[in-house]
Design a protein around this motif. Structure first.
Motif, PDB file in Angstrom:
ATOM      1  N   VAL A  63       0.831  -1.205   0.000  1.00  0.00           N
ATOM      2  CA  VAL A  63       0.000   0.000   0.000  1.00  0.00           C
ATOM      3  C   VAL A  63       0.865   1.254   0.000  1.00  0.00           C
ATOM      4  CG1 VAL A  63      -1.583   1.358   1.436  1.00  0.00           C
ATOM      5  CG2 VAL A  63      -2.053  -1.059   0.999  1.00  0.00           C
ATOM      6  N   LYS A  64       2.047   1.186   0.612  1.00  0.00           N
ATOM      7  CA  LYS A  64       2.949   2.336   0.602  1.00  0.00           C
ATOM      8  C   LYS A  64       3.321   2.707  -0.831  1.00  0.00           C
ATOM      9  CE  LYS A  64       5.062   1.465   5.138  1.00  0.00           C
ATOM     10  NZ  LYS A  64       6.322   1.163   5.857  1.00  0.00           N
ATOM     11  N   ALA A  65       3.542   1.696  -1.666  1.00  0.00           N
ATOM     12  CA  ALA A  65       3.838   1.961  -3.076  1.00  0.00           C
ATOM     13  C   ALA A  65       2.613   2.523  -3.776  1.00  0.00           C
ATOM     14  CB  ALA A  65       4.304   0.674  -3.767  1.00  0.00           C
ATOM     15  N   ALA A  66       1.431   2.035  -3.397  1.00  0.00           N
ATOM     16  CA  ALA A  66       0.189   2.517  -4.012  1.00  0.00           C
ATOM     17  C   ALA A  66      -0.035   3.988  -3.713  1.00  0.00           C
ATOM     18  CB  ALA A  66      -0.994   1.688  -3.516  1.00  0.00           C
ATOM     19  N   THR A  67       0.269   4.420  -2.493  1.00  0.00           N
ATOM     20  CA  THR A  67       0.066   5.828  -2.135  1.00  0.00           C
ATOM     21  C   THR A  67       0.957   6.747  -2.960  1.00  0.00           C
ATOM     22  OG1 THR A  67       1.695   5.709  -0.331  1.00  0.00           O
ATOM     23  CG2 THR A  67      -0.614   5.234   0.225  1.00  0.00           C
ATOM     24  N   LEU A  68       2.065   6.192  -3.471  1.00  0.00           N
ATOM     25  CA  LEU A  68       2.979   6.967  -4.317  1.00  0.00           C
ATOM     26  C   LEU A  68       2.751   6.680  -5.797  1.00  0.00           C
ATOM     27  CD1 LEU A  68       6.242   6.423  -2.238  1.00  0.00           C
ATOM     28  CD2 LEU A  68       4.827   8.483  -2.295  1.00  0.00           C
ATOM     29  N   ASN A  69       1.796   5.812  -6.076  1.00  0.00           N
ATOM     30  CA  ASN A  69       1.482   5.412  -7.451  1.00  0.00           C
ATOM     31  C   ASN A  69       2.720   4.895  -8.173  1.00  0.00           C
ATOM     32  OD1 ASN A  69      -0.148   4.936  -9.663  1.00  0.00           O
ATOM     33  ND2 ASN A  69      -0.096   7.043 -10.418  1.00  0.00           N
ATOM     34  N   LEU A  70       3.452   4.023  -7.484  1.00  0.00           N
ATOM     35  CA  LEU A  70       4.622   3.383  -8.061  1.00  0.00           C
ATOM     36  C   LEU A  70       4.348   1.896  -8.223  1.00  0.00           C
ATOM     37  CD1 LEU A  70       7.552   5.008  -6.037  1.00  0.00           C
ATOM     38  CD2 LEU A  70       6.934   5.469  -8.420  1.00  0.00           C
ATOM     39  N   PRO A  71       4.603   1.327  -9.396  1.00  0.00           N
ATOM     40  CA  PRO A  71       4.391  -0.105  -9.585  1.00  0.00           C
ATOM     41  C   PRO A  71       5.364  -0.918  -8.748  1.00  0.00           C
ATOM     42  CG  PRO A  71       5.528   0.835 -11.474  1.00  0.00           C
ATOM     43  CD  PRO A  71       5.113   1.993 -10.609  1.00  0.00           C
ATOM     44  N   ILE A  72       4.941  -2.112  -8.346  1.00  0.00           N
ATOM     45  CA  ILE A  72       5.779  -2.954  -7.490  1.00  0.00           C
ATOM     46  C   ILE A  72       6.323  -4.166  -8.237  1.00  0.00           C
ATOM     47  CG2 ILE A  72       4.772  -2.251  -5.291  1.00  0.00           C
ATOM     48  CD1 ILE A  72       2.928  -4.668  -5.468  1.00  0.00           C
ATOM     49  N   SER A  73       6.235  -4.149  -9.564  1.00  0.00           N
ATOM     50  CA  SER A  73       6.805  -5.235 -10.344  1.00  0.00           C
ATOM     51  C   SER A  73       8.319  -5.222 -10.197  1.00  0.00           C
ATOM     52  CB  SER A  73       6.428  -5.080 -11.819  1.00  0.00           C
ATOM     53  OG  SER A  73       7.142  -5.999 -12.628  1.00  0.00           O
ATOM     54  N   LYS A  74       8.894  -6.374  -9.904  1.00  0.00           N
ATOM     55  CA  LYS A  74      10.342  -6.455  -9.705  1.00  0.00           C
ATOM     56  C   LYS A  74      11.105  -6.070 -10.968  1.00  0.00           C
ATOM     57  CE  LYS A  74       9.978 -10.241  -6.378  1.00  0.00           C
ATOM     58  NZ  LYS A  74      10.316 -11.662  -6.120  1.00  0.00           N
ATOM     59  N   THR A  75      10.548  -6.410 -12.123  1.00  0.00           N
ATOM     60  CA  THR A  75      11.254  -6.177 -13.375  1.00  0.00           C
ATOM     61  C   THR A  75      11.341  -4.696 -13.734  1.00  0.00           C
ATOM     62  OG1 THR A  75       9.209  -6.493 -14.637  1.00  0.00           O
ATOM     63  CG2 THR A  75      10.600  -8.434 -14.282  1.00  0.00           C
TER      64      THR A  75
END
Length: 265
Positions: A63-75
């Motif tokens: 969710v921390k990544a979601a609040t920054l609108n950053l994808p969490i895909s490793k690639t």
């Protein structure tokens, strides 16, 4: 079937379907929240070591990544949720820092890269400018730089020699030599992130989003401290050795690794 008997992925699905996680994702991503939830499930399903972590804790780090609108895909390399000794930890990649800077609309140019032997001809300590007009002599990396130019014309460069980065790492990340540290497997990428982060946080445009991002990235220290305390309480615990580039992890017994004095930043 009780929750304790459910497979890890099924437990994570229950967490994703909880009102709390749904509300957090909807609040951050509006209509795109379902797509991000799917990426969370893909991440968790494809990582057997994240599945050893508490599913609620994994979701909250995502969710921390979601609040920054950053994808969490490793690639993609913008943001990661990785297990540190069975404790999930959110961290921003240097690509994520560049992405957040670009969103401000204030950066005309932003870059970070390595410097090879022979390329550095001079370094102006007053302006921070570096002369990289020299001819590359080998594949040996001697330093790292980050640079930006704002739309108003202000520009700044930060150069760190390899010894500067090593000293910075040893001061702020005493556990860097532990097997689970990205510094141990991806020194150059961690060095670029350090250089870029120092430059932006000192001289760059610090929007609310950028400040929040750096705060969230700092918060991984507390997470890793709790992980360190957990492992130190059990001498037979297993630590996680992370390959920061591929996202692959492997188990290493704590007794095989030097004790970590403090977490990475």
């Amino acid at each position: 079937m009780t929750n304790d008997k459910l497979a890890p992925v099924d437990k994570f699905k229950m967490v994703l379907n909880s009102d709390d996680i749904k509300a957090r994702l909807k609040n951050s991503l509006k209509n795109n929240w379902t797509q991000f939830a799917t990426s969370m499930l893909d991440l968790y399903s494809g990582d057997s070591y994240l599945q050893k972590c508490d599913p609620q804790a994994v979701a909250l780090e995502c969710v921390k990544a979601a609040t920054l609108n950053l994808p969490i895909s490793k690639t993609l390399g913008f943001a990661y949720v990785v297990p540190y000794k069975n404790v999930p930890t959110f961290t921003i990649g240097y690509k994520g820092l560049i992405q957040l800077a670009q969103r401000t609309g204030q950066y005309e140019t932003i870059n970070a890269d390595v410097v090879y032997e022979g390329q550095l001809k001079g370094h102006d300590l007053i302006s921070g400018r570096i002369d990289l007009s020299g001819e590359r002599k080998s594949d040996d990396i001697i330093g790292y730089f980050a640079y930006f130019r704002l739309t108003n014309g202000f520009e700044k460069t930060l150069y760190m020699s390899k010894s500067d980065v090593t000293a910075w790492r040893d001061r702020y990340s005493p556990s860097a030599r532990s097997g689970y540290s990205p510094w141990n497997t991806e020194f150059d990428k961690m060095a670029l992130k350090t250089c870029l982060r120092r430059l932006i946080s000192t001289y760059g445009i610090m929007t609310t989003e950028m400040s929040e991002a750096l705060h969230k990235d700092n918060s991984e220290t507390a997470v890793q401290q709790r992980a360190e305390q957990r492992v130190q309480a059990n001498a037979n615990s297993t630590v996680i050795d992370l390959d920061a580039q591929t996202g692959e992890v492997k188990e290493i017994q704590l007794s095989e690794q030097p004790a970590a004095a403090a977490p990475d930043f």
